[in-house]
Motif scaffolding. Sequence first.
Motif, short mmCIF file in Angstrom:
data_model
loop_
_atom_site.label_atom_id
_atom_site.label_comp_id
_atom_site.label_asym_id
_atom_site.label_seq_id
_atom_site.Cartn_x
_atom_site.Cartn_y
_atom_site.Cartn_z
N ASP A 285 -2.81 57.58 88.65
CA ASP A 285 -4.02 57.79 89.45
C ASP A 285 -5.24 57.34 88.64
N SER A 291 -5.43 55.52 96.30
CA SER A 291 -5.38 55.07 97.71
C SER A 291 -5.37 56.21 98.73
N ASP A 292 -4.78 57.36 98.38
CA ASP A 292 -4.74 58.45 99.36
C ASP A 292 -5.92 59.42 99.20
#
Length: 315
Positions: A285, A291-292
């Motif tokens: 991350d 991305s989420d």
Amino acid sequence: FGMHALLVVTVTLSAVTATVWSENDVTGEDLYPPLWDLATGNLLDFPVKDNKIVISVWNYQGRLGVYKSLLNASAKYFDAFGPQNSGNILWGLPLQHGWQFRTGRLADHSGETSCGYENGELLCQSVRSWWSCMNYYLAVIPFLGAVEAGLFGQLPYEVEILPPEEHKDDFCYSVKDCWSRMPKLMDDWKAFFEVNKQKAVSSANFSFELDDALGLMWKAHTASIAYALPKFQDRLKYLSDPEANFGVAWASGVDFIAATHFSTDFLTTNNFQVFLPPRMLVDGDVPPSISDFSREQNKVLLTLRALHKANKSTG
């Protein structure tokens, strides 16, 4: 750099809050911490053993009950600031804790027990969780400071907090015990509840008094974090590097938020927490490219990281 950073944080927080206010209808049960309705809100509803009110705070619902009791007992001092106790600036504490629970941050991340997991003991709060241990100093210490300040009136019993199964020396368990171990910290929280109580009763200048209360609350809040941070360095090893770095950066960033006297009432805190990570960070991350996570969630992580880096480099 300090003043520039303070300005950045203030503007970011203001923009964030304004954005959510315009986009969200701030009503609904999901704004409360998970299981809020099931937690007791009365200190005398906790079990009594050997003439002591006994509270287990290594259970999410037990710690939630401590927060709910604090909010209920202090409600009368915040009547002027919002309906149904929504203007109470203590909401920041249980709402932050609810976010920690919802995102799995209170579980045992050492992998040795099922404490805090859905397929194990979901409501268990692990003493190996960095977040849970740090939060102890923003739950139990404020609570015992309030007991000593007389927020709950004259109680018929002493209050005793049950210890965890390990690392017992990292915590204190009663007003007397905490006072002997960390008098300055207890003094800061007691001062918030005492002065708040006195001024709310004696003054009609509500806006000034609210800022005054926020100043005292943030002073105690940052003192709790400063005391606990070095104590729980060893718990960071159970977290991924991105999560550990975020936790420490978040603790550091609170100093800047505190300096703005950011209001931790029900609506403002809910609006702000939309931009905190919706899950624990894992290896790989890297903000601003998670991305989420939303663009704003990535931005907050990036800002916290920059602030923490600057804090370390400037001492």
